[in-house]
Motif scaffolding. Structure first.
Motif, PDB file in Angstrom:
ATOM      1  N   LEU A 247      17.322  22.540  -5.796  1.00 60.37           N
ATOM      2  CA  LEU A 247      17.294  21.032  -6.241  1.00 60.37           C
ATOM      3  C   LEU A 247      15.998  20.402  -5.920  1.00 60.37           C
ATOM      4  O   LEU A 247      15.192  19.504  -6.599  1.00 60.37           O
ATOM      5  CB  LEU A 247      18.222  20.358  -5.581  1.00 60.37           C
ATOM      6  CG  LEU A 247      19.727  20.392  -6.494  1.00 60.37           C
ATOM      7  CD1 LEU A 247      20.733  19.578  -5.668  1.00 60.37           C
ATOM      8  CD2 LEU A 247      19.750  19.981  -7.736  1.00 60.37           C
ATOM      9  N   ILE A 248      15.345  20.695  -4.495  1.00 63.12           N
ATOM     10  CA  ILE A 248      14.226  20.024  -4.174  1.00 63.12           C
ATOM     11  C   ILE A 248      12.805  20.541  -4.992  1.00 63.12           C
ATOM     12  O   ILE A 248      12.122  19.822  -5.530  1.00 63.12           O
ATOM     13  CB  ILE A 248      13.696  20.438  -2.741  1.00 63.12           C
ATOM     14  CG1 ILE A 248      14.832  19.429  -1.833  1.00 63.12           C
ATOM     15  CG2 ILE A 248      12.416  20.086  -2.454  1.00 63.12           C
ATOM     16  CD1 ILE A 248      14.650  19.698  -0.282  1.00 63.12           C
ATOM     17  N   SER A 249      12.976  21.827  -5.506  1.00 60.95           N
ATOM     18  CA  SER A 249      11.990  22.359  -6.115  1.00 60.95           C
ATOM     19  C   SER A 249      12.156  22.046  -7.587  1.00 60.95           C
ATOM     20  O   SER A 249      11.022  21.669  -8.307  1.00 60.95           O
ATOM     21  CB  SER A 249      12.057  24.061  -6.113  1.00 60.95           C
ATOM     22  OG  SER A 249      12.173  24.647  -5.110  1.00 60.95           O
ATOM     23  N   GLU A 250      13.445  21.462  -8.263  1.00 62.88           N
ATOM     24  CA  GLU A 250      13.552  21.029  -9.560  1.00 62.88           C
ATOM     25  C   GLU A 250      12.857  19.771  -9.592  1.00 62.88           C
ATOM     26  O   GLU A 250      12.171  19.497 -10.589  1.00 62.88           O
ATOM     27  CB  GLU A 250      14.918  20.821  -9.918  1.00 62.88           C
ATOM     28  CG  GLU A 250      15.561  22.534 -10.338  1.00 62.88           C
ATOM     29  CD  GLU A 250      16.902  22.288 -10.612  1.00 62.88           C
ATOM     30  OE1 GLU A 250      17.337  21.264 -11.360  1.00 62.88           O
ATOM     31  OE2 GLU A 250      17.860  23.122 -10.072  1.00 62.88           O
ATOM     32  N   VAL A 251      13.157  18.719  -8.549  1.00 61.02           N
ATOM     33  CA  VAL A 251      12.789  17.549  -8.476  1.00 61.02           C
ATOM     34  C   VAL A 251      11.084  17.542  -8.334  1.00 61.02           C
ATOM     35  O   VAL A 251      10.396  16.869  -8.884  1.00 61.02           O
ATOM     36  CB  VAL A 251      13.231  16.758  -7.310  1.00 61.02           C
ATOM     37  CG1 VAL A 251      12.418  15.440  -7.086  1.00 61.02           C
ATOM     38  CG2 VAL A 251      14.669  16.479  -7.310  1.00 61.02           C
ATOM     39  N   ALA A 256       5.749  16.569 -11.137  1.00 60.10           N
ATOM     40  CA  ALA A 256       4.599  17.344 -10.897  1.00 60.10           C
ATOM     41  C   ALA A 256       4.064  17.069  -9.608  1.00 60.10           C
ATOM     42  O   ALA A 256       2.706  16.485  -9.601  1.00 60.10           O
ATOM     43  CB  ALA A 256       3.789  16.872 -12.184  1.00 60.10           C
ATOM     44  N   THR A 257       4.583  17.456  -8.405  1.00 61.52           N
ATOM     45  CA  THR A 257       4.178  16.698  -7.080  1.00 61.52           C
ATOM     46  C   THR A 257       4.700  17.968  -6.173  1.00 61.52           C
ATOM     47  O   THR A 257       5.899  18.438  -6.376  1.00 61.52           O
ATOM     48  CB  THR A 257       4.602  15.496  -6.733  1.00 61.52           C
ATOM     49  OG1 THR A 257       4.018  15.273  -5.580  1.00 61.52           O
ATOM     50  CG2 THR A 257       6.095  15.394  -6.533  1.00 61.52           C
ATOM     51  N   ASP A 258       3.872  17.995  -5.244  1.00 62.74           N
ATOM     52  CA  ASP A 258       4.177  18.923  -3.918  1.00 62.74           C
ATOM     53  C   ASP A 258       4.955  18.156  -2.828  1.00 62.74           C
ATOM     54  O   ASP A 258       5.250  18.470  -2.140  1.00 62.74           O
ATOM     55  CB  ASP A 258       3.014  19.691  -3.414  1.00 62.74           C
ATOM     56  CG  ASP A 258       2.616  20.694  -4.484  1.00 62.74           C
ATOM     57  OD1 ASP A 258       3.470  21.478  -5.161  1.00 62.74           O
ATOM     58  OD2 ASP A 258       1.328  20.873  -4.340  1.00 62.74           O
ATOM     59  N   ALA A 297      22.256  16.528  -2.023  1.00 58.90           N
ATOM     60  CA  ALA A 297      22.119  17.032  -3.425  1.00 58.90           C
ATOM     61  C   ALA A 297      22.386  15.742  -4.480  1.00 58.90           C
ATOM     62  O   ALA A 297      21.946  15.860  -5.650  1.00 58.90           O
ATOM     63  CB  ALA A 297      23.096  18.061  -3.579  1.00 58.90           C
ATOM     64  N   PHE A 298      23.310  14.982  -4.069  1.00 56.31           N
ATOM     65  CA  PHE A 298      23.653  14.041  -5.054  1.00 56.31           C
ATOM     66  C   PHE A 298      22.368  13.040  -5.303  1.00 56.31           C
ATOM     67  O   PHE A 298      21.966  12.957  -6.515  1.00 56.31           O
ATOM     68  CB  PHE A 298      24.478  13.051  -4.666  1.00 56.31           C
ATOM     69  CG  PHE A 298      24.943  11.597  -5.635  1.00 56.31           C
ATOM     70  CD1 PHE A 298      25.726  11.781  -6.372  1.00 56.31           C
ATOM     71  CD2 PHE A 298      24.241  10.662  -5.150  1.00 56.31           C
ATOM     72  CE1 PHE A 298      25.878  10.812  -7.491  1.00 56.31           C
ATOM     73  CE2 PHE A 298      24.466   9.481  -6.130  1.00 56.31           C
ATOM     74  CZ  PHE A 298      25.420   9.551  -7.207  1.00 56.31           C
ATOM     75  N   GLN A 299      21.510  12.830  -4.246  1.00 59.56           N
ATOM     76  CA  GLN A 299      20.528  12.098  -4.582  1.00 59.56           C
ATOM     77  C   GLN A 299      19.409  12.756  -5.229  1.00 59.56           C
ATOM     78  O   GLN A 299      18.569  12.171  -6.030  1.00 59.56           O
ATOM     79  CB  GLN A 299      20.004  11.265  -3.066  1.00 59.56           C
ATOM     80  CG  GLN A 299      20.755  10.844  -2.227  1.00 59.56           C
ATOM     81  CD  GLN A 299      21.657   9.261  -3.084  1.00 59.56           C
ATOM     82  OE1 GLN A 299      21.219   8.867  -4.102  1.00 59.56           O
ATOM     83  NE2 GLN A 299      23.041   9.471  -2.487  1.00 59.56           N
ATOM     84  N   LEU A 300      19.270  14.016  -5.083  1.00 60.19           N
ATOM     85  CA  LEU A 300      18.124  14.784  -5.732  1.00 60.19           C
ATOM     86  C   LEU A 300      18.726  15.052  -7.147  1.00 60.19           C
ATOM     87  O   LEU A 300      17.802  14.976  -8.151  1.00 60.19           O
ATOM     88  CB  LEU A 300      18.280  16.224  -5.158  1.00 60.19           C
ATOM     89  CG  LEU A 300      17.644  16.252  -3.968  1.00 60.19           C
ATOM     90  CD1 LEU A 300      17.998  17.659  -3.035  1.00 60.19           C
ATOM     91  CD2 LEU A 300      16.020  15.982  -3.681  1.00 60.19           C
ATOM     92  N   ILE A 304      16.779  13.863 -10.763  1.00 59.73           N
ATOM     93  CA  ILE A 304      16.401  14.777 -11.869  1.00 59.73           C
ATOM     94  C   ILE A 304      16.882  13.782 -12.993  1.00 59.73           C
ATOM     95  O   ILE A 304      16.194  14.004 -14.082  1.00 59.73           O
ATOM     96  CB  ILE A 304      17.017  16.117 -11.788  1.00 59.73           C
ATOM     97  CG1 ILE A 304      16.635  17.006 -10.501  1.00 59.73           C
ATOM     98  CG2 ILE A 304      17.334  16.767 -12.840  1.00 59.73           C
ATOM     99  CD1 ILE A 304      17.321  17.944 -10.227  1.00 59.73           C
ATOM    100  N   GLN A 305      17.909  13.358 -13.051  1.00 64.34           N
ATOM    101  CA  GLN A 305      18.402  12.718 -14.226  1.00 64.34           C
ATOM    102  C   GLN A 305      17.715  11.651 -14.439  1.00 64.34           C
ATOM    103  O   GLN A 305      17.640  11.041 -15.700  1.00 64.34           O
ATOM    104  CB  GLN A 305      20.068  12.340 -13.736  1.00 64.34           C
ATOM    105  CG  GLN A 305      20.957  13.746 -13.784  1.00 64.34           C
ATOM    106  CD  GLN A 305      20.558  14.619 -14.983  1.00 64.34           C
ATOM    107  OE1 GLN A 305      20.760  14.176 -15.953  1.00 64.34           O
ATOM    108  NE2 GLN A 305      20.739  15.766 -14.741  1.00 64.34           N
ATOM    109  N   PHE A 306      17.185  10.573 -13.738  1.00 60.36           N
ATOM    110  CA  PHE A 306      16.569   9.437 -13.964  1.00 60.36           C
ATOM    111  C   PHE A 306      15.289   9.951 -15.121  1.00 60.36           C
ATOM    112  O   PHE A 306      15.061   9.192 -16.168  1.00 60.36           O
ATOM    113  CB  PHE A 306      15.603   8.916 -12.749  1.00 60.36           C
ATOM    114  CG  PHE A 306      14.755   7.815 -12.961  1.00 60.36           C
ATOM    115  CD1 PHE A 306      14.995   6.503 -13.489  1.00 60.36           C
ATOM    116  CD2 PHE A 306      13.484   7.990 -12.498  1.00 60.36           C
ATOM    117  CE1 PHE A 306      14.337   5.802 -13.750  1.00 60.36           C
ATOM    118  CE2 PHE A 306      12.604   6.903 -12.894  1.00 60.36           C
ATOM    119  CZ  PHE A 306      13.023   6.034 -13.523  1.00 60.36           C
TER     120      PHE A 306
END
Length: 485
Positions: A247-251, A256-258, A297-300, A304-306
């Protein structure tokens, strides 16, 4: 003249003395005597700095390259055009603004990394607006050798002088009717934070070298931040699972940030939050109630959904708790949708819901009949949004758990129960999987809260509580506007 080698016991006693000196100076700094940072810099040099002619105390003890140091600095992003200060924050009040060490408080970025000495000592922790950079070593040795820590040099290095005398960070504070003032003493605040890192690291490895009880100032602060270290370890355990890492990688890819900002923040009722107004994805976690895989995970997923267009309510519309009601409603509608995705991604939904259930059972369970009569309308509205969320999310949990929560609200918060049932009927008309329909559902729920007569009997009830928020949502989301003509 012959020289006598000091024993390991004598060196250990020196370490105890240096730690006591540092604790006292740290406590004085925290009380407002910021010049104590120069004494702290000297003690840091004694502990850490080796040359061909002098030896560091930790080196003499043989632990300098064995000890793992806590790194509380955020990472420098060269693409970020504003000045970078990784160890300190800006604290702003009506009367002043200053650089402040964060100590063990909320820290952006990957908090409390464990780092070998050489990497920690040479890490860039400041980059000013001209691009000049400073490491921990640069700051400590400049203060000690040239700026009053142990020596005073009539000539300072240009970059250090720019940082400490000429405001090369470029930040100013302006009070009404007064000229802007340059913010100063970033180097002193950094030294206090570096001291905190060293003390916490030594406390972890050599607690016997620290005074027992309160024999030296600063121990209470250190004990508190020792607890924060333990919370940080739990945080790392929670985010290290493959599911959370994906999930972190998806975000990061979506934004477009590290970089990501994770903050542990205990001074909040929320178990966690995603900040949609932050440039870098920013996740807030309450370490007391929300430090688990499912909540993170919920916050991640929220982040994503934002990006997919799901609604968020604007900040700072109100100066009182009416804003909290609508933001809670917004969050809870999103929670209902994301709960299904959590399950689909293999997270335990019960783990996510449990902190909220525990809080609600505690608050409502201790409520007397007199308390029920004295609830203000905004509290009733707030609880109705929580009821809405729990009733929807708990559909997949054992029926008896849902029944017990419904009954608890019906008895202990009857108006919130009644309003929550109406809100539930509203959202049943919409597909929360679709961003546009969730936006419409949110708007209709706010409209209901704004106009409902259920609260007529409440002492502070008035209609139109949320009219400004309704107007703000129409302004933000064109789909809510009525067709022209």
């Amino acid at each position: 003249m012959a020289k006598i080698l000091q024993s390991q016991d004598e060196l250990q006693e020196h370490l105890r003395e240096q730690i006591s000196f540092m604790l006292r100076s740290a406590a004085l700094y925290d009380e407002g005597y910021r010049e104590e940072a120069k004494r702290l810099a000297l003690h840091l040099r004694i502990l850490l700095h080796d040359t061909s002619k002098s030896h560091s105390l930790l080196g003499l003890l043989g632990i300098k390259n064995q000890i793992q140091l806590y790194d509380t600095s955020t990472n420098y992003d060269p693409d970020n055009l504003i000045p970078y200060s990784g160890l300190v924050s800006l604290e702003i009040s009506k009367e002043e603004a200053r650089y402040a060490p964060r100590l063990g408080r909320s820290i952006g970025g990957m908090i409390f990394r464990i780092t070998p000495f050489d990497d920690w000592w040479a890490k860039v922790v400041i980059v000013d607006k001209s691009g000049s950079s400073f490491t921990r070593s640069d700051l400590v040795l400049s203060i000690v050798h040239k700026d009053g820590g142990a020596h005073i040099d009539p000539k300072l290095d240009e970059f250090y002088a720019n940082l400490t005398r000429r405001n090369s960070m470029g930040w100013f504070f302006e009070k009404t009717g007064a000229l802007p003032e340059s913010l100063k003493e970033i180097e002193l605040a950094c030294i206090r934070q570096i001291t905190h890192e060293i003390l916490v690291s030594l406390y972890e490895e050599n607690p016997e070298c620290f005074p027992s009880g309160n024999k030296a100032g600063g121990m209470e602060v250190l004990e508190q931040h020792k607890q924060d270290i333990e919370l940080s370890k739990r945080f790392y355990n929670a985010i290290s699972s493959p599911k959370v890492q994906r999930l972190i990688s998806e975000v990061k890819a979506l934004y477009a940030t590290d970089q990501m900002l994770f903050e542990l923040y205990k001074e909040t009722d929320a178990h966690g939050a995603f900040d949609p107004d932050s440039i870098i994805p920013r996740i807030l976690i309450n370490p007391l109630t929300g430090l688990n895989e499912a909540n993170i995970a919920f916050q991640l997923i929220n982040a994503i959904q934002f990006k997919s267009g799901y609604p968020t309510t604007p900040k700072n519309i109100f100066n009182d708790k009416r804003q909290n009601v609508i933001r809670e409603l917004n969050s809870n509608l999103f929670s209902i949708r994301v709960a299904k995705e959590l399950q689909g991604r293999g997270f335990e939904l019960s783990e996510y819901i449990e902190p909220t259930l525990s809080a609600i059972k505690s608050v409502l369970g201790n409520r007397s009949s007199e308390d029920i009569k004295d609830l203000p309308i905004r509290r009733i509205h707030y609880e109705s949004t929580v009821y809405l969320r729990l009733k929807q999310e708990m559909q997949s949990l054992p029926p008896e758990e849902l029944s017990s929560i419904v009954e608890l609200f019906r008895i202990k918060s009857p108006l919130a129960y009644e309003i929550g049932e109406q809100l539930s009927a509203i959202i049943d008309k919409y597909d929360l999987e679709e961003p546009s329909e969730m936006t419409e559902a949110l708007y209709q729920c706010i409209k209901y809260l704004d106009q409902t007569q259920v609260g007529n009997a409440v002492f502070d009830y008035s209609s139109g509580l949320y009219s400004l928020m309704l107007a703000a949502m129409k302004n933000r989301y064109p789909l809510l506007r009525e067709p022209a003509g």
